[in-house]
Write an enzyme that holds these catalytic residues in place. Sequence first.
Site, PDB file in Angstrom:
ATOM      1  N   TYR A 261     -33.608  23.380  35.800  1.00 36.07           N
ATOM      2  CA  TYR A 261     -32.402  23.722  35.044  1.00 36.07           C
ATOM      3  C   TYR A 261     -32.429  25.213  34.663  1.00 36.07           C
ATOM      4  CZ  TYR A 261     -28.520  23.120  31.745  1.00 36.07           C
ATOM      5  OH  TYR A 261     -27.307  23.201  31.100  1.00 36.07           O
TER       6      TYR A 261
ATOM      7  N   LYS B 147     -25.256  25.015  38.052  1.00 37.61           N
ATOM      8  CA  LYS B 147     -25.855  25.910  39.048  1.00 37.61           C
ATOM      9  C   LYS B 147     -24.860  26.774  39.838  1.00 37.61           C
ATOM     10  CE  LYS B 147     -30.247  25.213  38.701  1.00 37.61           C
ATOM     11  NZ  LYS B 147     -30.221  25.685  37.304  1.00 37.61           N
TER      12      LYS B 147
ATOM     13  N   HIS C  70     -29.929  29.614  24.470  1.00 37.85           N
ATOM     14  CA  HIS C  70     -30.250  28.196  24.254  1.00 37.85           C
ATOM     15  C   HIS C  70     -31.673  27.921  24.736  1.00 37.85           C
ATOM     16  CE1 HIS C  70     -25.974  26.333  23.756  1.00 37.85           C
ATOM     17  NE2 HIS C  70     -26.102  27.471  23.101  1.00 37.85           N
TER      18      HIS C  70
HETATM   19  P1  RFL Z   1     -14.365  31.860  42.652  1.00 41.56           P
HETATM   20  O1  RFL Z   1     -14.612  31.911  41.189  1.00 41.56           O
HETATM   21  O2  RFL Z   1     -13.671  30.680  43.206  1.00 41.56           O
HETATM   22  O3  RFL Z   1     -13.582  33.192  43.037  1.00 41.56           O
HETATM   23  C1  RFL Z   1     -13.033  33.361  44.328  1.00 41.56           C
HETATM   24  C2  RFL Z   1     -11.879  34.344  44.232  1.00 41.56           C
HETATM   25  O4  RFL Z   1     -11.335  34.551  45.544  1.00 41.56           O
HETATM   26  C3  RFL Z   1      -9.914  34.503  45.476  1.00 41.56           C
HETATM   27  N1  RFL Z   1      -9.372  34.115  46.785  1.00 41.56           N
HETATM   28  C4  RFL Z   1      -8.890  35.013  47.683  1.00 41.56           C
HETATM   29  N2  RFL Z   1      -8.796  36.342  47.636  1.00 41.56           N
HETATM   30  C5  RFL Z   1      -8.256  36.963  48.714  1.00 41.56           C
HETATM   31  N3  RFL Z   1      -7.816  36.299  49.810  1.00 41.56           N
HETATM   32  C6  RFL Z   1      -7.890  34.972  49.894  1.00 41.56           C
HETATM   33  N4  RFL Z   1      -7.468  34.332  50.966  1.00 41.56           N
HETATM   34  C7  RFL Z   1      -8.446  34.259  48.796  1.00 41.56           C
HETATM   35  N5  RFL Z   1      -8.699  32.958  48.533  1.00 41.56           N
HETATM   36  C8  RFL Z   1      -9.239  32.895  47.319  1.00 41.56           C
HETATM   37  C9  RFL Z   1      -9.621  33.476  44.386  1.00 41.56           C
HETATM   38  O5  RFL Z   1      -8.322  33.648  43.841  1.00 41.56           O
HETATM   39  C10 RFL Z   1     -10.736  33.794  43.378  1.00 41.56           C
HETATM   40  O6  RFL Z   1     -10.339  34.745  42.425  1.00 41.56           O
HETATM   41  O7  RFL Z   1     -15.751  31.992  43.456  1.00 41.56           O
HETATM   42  P2  RFL Z   1     -17.091  32.859  43.087  1.00 41.56           P
HETATM   43  O8  RFL Z   1     -16.729  34.259  42.672  1.00 41.56           O
HETATM   44  O9  RFL Z   1     -18.027  32.641  44.208  1.00 41.56           O
HETATM   45  O10 RFL Z   1     -17.666  32.152  41.762  1.00 41.56           O
HETATM   46  C11 RFL Z   1     -18.185  30.857  41.802  1.00 41.56           C
HETATM   47  C12 RFL Z   1     -18.019  30.186  40.435  1.00 41.56           C
HETATM   48  O11 RFL Z   1     -16.660  30.308  40.063  1.00 41.56           O
HETATM   49  C13 RFL Z   1     -18.428  28.701  40.474  1.00 41.56           C
HETATM   50  O12 RFL Z   1     -19.592  28.515  41.237  1.00 41.56           O
HETATM   51  C14 RFL Z   1     -18.712  28.140  39.051  1.00 41.56           C
HETATM   52  O13 RFL Z   1     -17.560  28.183  38.271  1.00 41.56           O
HETATM   53  C15 RFL Z   1     -19.228  26.693  39.125  1.00 41.56           C
HETATM   54  N6  RFL Z   1     -19.404  26.072  37.800  1.00 41.56           N
HETATM   55  C16 RFL Z   1     -20.542  26.321  37.049  1.00 41.56           C
HETATM   56  N7  RFL Z   1     -21.494  27.165  37.502  1.00 41.56           N
HETATM   57  C17 RFL Z   1     -22.583  27.456  36.738  1.00 41.56           C
HETATM   58  O14 RFL Z   1     -23.444  28.222  37.185  1.00 41.56           O
HETATM   59  N8  RFL Z   1     -22.753  26.937  35.472  1.00 41.56           N
HETATM   60  C18 RFL Z   1     -21.834  26.087  34.938  1.00 41.56           C
HETATM   61  O15 RFL Z   1     -22.002  25.696  33.773  1.00 41.56           O
HETATM   62  C19 RFL Z   1     -20.687  25.719  35.746  1.00 41.56           C
HETATM   63  N9  RFL Z   1     -19.740  24.896  35.262  1.00 41.56           N
HETATM   64  C20 RFL Z   1     -18.413  25.217  37.292  1.00 41.56           C
HETATM   65  C21 RFL Z   1     -18.619  24.639  36.012  1.00 41.56           C
HETATM   66  C22 RFL Z   1     -17.240  24.944  38.008  1.00 41.56           C
HETATM   67  C23 RFL Z   1     -16.293  24.088  37.472  1.00 41.56           C
HETATM   68  N10 RFL Z   1     -15.124  23.861  38.240  1.00 41.56           N
HETATM   69  C24 RFL Z   1     -13.825  24.017  37.741  1.00 41.56           C
HETATM   70  C25 RFL Z   1     -15.243  23.647  39.668  1.00 41.56           C
HETATM   71  C26 RFL Z   1     -17.684  23.783  35.462  1.00 41.56           C
HETATM   72  C27 RFL Z   1     -16.522  23.483  36.203  1.00 41.56           C
HETATM   73  C28 RFL Z   1     -15.542  22.522  35.585  1.00 41.56           C
HETATM   74  C1  PHB Z   2     -19.549  24.403  30.667  1.00 44.03           C
HETATM   75  O1  PHB Z   2     -18.453  24.601  31.195  1.00 44.03           O
HETATM   76  O2  PHB Z   2     -19.781  24.748  29.500  1.00 44.03           O
HETATM   77  C2  PHB Z   2     -20.620  23.703  31.439  1.00 44.03           C
HETATM   78  C3  PHB Z   2     -20.290  23.085  32.646  1.00 44.03           C
HETATM   79  C4  PHB Z   2     -21.297  22.418  33.335  1.00 44.03           C
HETATM   80  C5  PHB Z   2     -22.585  22.375  32.837  1.00 44.03           C
HETATM   81  C6  PHB Z   2     -22.895  23.021  31.652  1.00 44.03           C
HETATM   82  C7  PHB Z   2     -21.905  23.691  30.951  1.00 44.03           C
HETATM   83  O3  PHB Z   2     -23.563  21.692  33.496  1.00 44.03           O
END
Ligand code: RFL
Ligand code: PHB
Length: 403
Positions: free
Chosen positions: A394, A300, A75
């Site tokens: 961004y 992020k 993108h």
């Molecule tokens: P995770 O993905 O939470 O993985 C942690 C893992 O640890 C396990 N766990 C355990 N394991 C052993 N013992 C325990 N006691 C444990 N407790 C937990 C869990 O089961 C899990 O498998 O953390 P990690 O790996 O640091 O990854 C971080 C990302 O997942 C997170 O920052 C992103 O998803 C945030 N996020 C976004 N980030 C971006 O860079 N770009 C995006 O577009 C973006 N969109 C988003 C997002 C997060 C969202 N949500 C749901 C909060 C959109 C959404 C809606």
């Molecule tokens: C996505 O889940 O596609 C997503 C979430 C947050 C953003 C951008 C994309 O800021």
Amino acid sequence: MKSLVTQVAIIGAGPSGLLLGQLLARQGIETIIVERVSPEYVLGRIRAGILEQGFVDLVREAGVAQRMESEGEVHDGFEIAVDGQRTHIDLKRLTGGRTVLCYGQTEITRDLMEARSESQLVTYYESSAVELHGLQSEKPWVTFKCRGVSHRLDCDYIAGCDGFHGVSRQTIPASARKEYEKIYPFGWLGLLSETPPVSEELVYCKSERGFALASRRSRTRSRYYLQVPLTDKVEDWSDEAFWDELKRRLPADAAEQLVTGPSLEKSIAPLRSFVCEPMQYGKLFLVGDAAHIVPPTGAKGLNLAASDVAILFQLLKRAYRDGDVACVARYSEIALRRVWHAERFSWWMSSLLHDFDACQVNDMDSEIASRFTASELDYYLNHEEGQAVIANQYAGLPHESII
Ligand code: RFL
Ligand code: PHB
């Protein structure tokens, strides 16, 4: 009790843990991952969609980029729509050539999981009673139960990659960490559907009815989000109610083209800014969401997790390969600089684009506050230098500048 030994014990098989494990394996550094849930459960989480160049480069270095490169979409920009008026933020032009990749976190996680199992690297899924011990000693260890058997895992270092609700951060004595937190008065309701997306690029929409985001996973799969009150439950939102509300928040021309369909997934995520300082304690290093959370508005969270991984990977490589074991003491200091940049940008994007009035949390008179916001939006969207500020943050800081 079954005894296990490795060099780096990794807690959590989310993207942080899997990516770190893969990078270390390519350097001949042994890891064992301990994960609380099943692989299917991990892959059922629908999260990030936007990857910065630094993340993409790291996945390449881990040797797992093949599918991401063929299926991910480059993108060159994205849009911000304010009350229906669309502004294109041309990332490529404004940043001197940088772009982002649209490729789902679920897919990256799947690719990393497959690579790990193909290389026969060990992961203990569905582990319970995970506990960390001896963090200030030369040889820390982890205990856990898996399939009814108690395990003791001895190691040199522990990477706490277990997300916000994990055990790693909680193991650091409260007196040895300081936590900074802001909870926002709304959440994001996300919906995934097998429908063609409404736009080629992401559209972040600020409207009188609240924020909405039109995102995508491919030419046939859409991901949309709505700002909702924290009191809402997923069950309160039928697919039909979601699509109706989305149409009202999208610019009129986009709403007309919106293709709706049944949801494949629907969930509500709270919005939070959170940082734990320092990000290390003795032999334990906190990585990704275990150490910090950003509201998703700046895309992020996952990218920041990857920059922690990049830093820890480089330091561990130096410790094992060059014998420079003292260098790992710098992990937190190096990581936190970047963390605070992303925290500030994500907070700012969230504050600018969400409707706080609906939540009645402005401490300022709401009329003057809305004039300030309108002026800020005018500056950042209608002036080249304002757009460049958004675009550069961004697209993300290049990883070369990390260490
Ligand atoms: P995770 O993905 O939470 O993985 C942690 C893992 O640890 C396990 N766990 C355990 N394991 C052993 N013992 C325990 N006691 C444990 N407790 C937990 C869990 O089961 C899990 O498998 O953390 P990690 O790996 O640091 O990854 C971080 C990302 O997942 C997170 O920052 C992103 O998803 C945030 N996020 C976004 N980030 C971006 O860079 N770009 C995006 O577009 C973006 N969109 C988003 C997002 C997060 C969202 N949500 C749901 C909060 C959109 C959404 C809606
Ligand atoms: C996505 O889940 O596609 C997503 C979430 C947050 C953003 C951008 C994309 O800021």
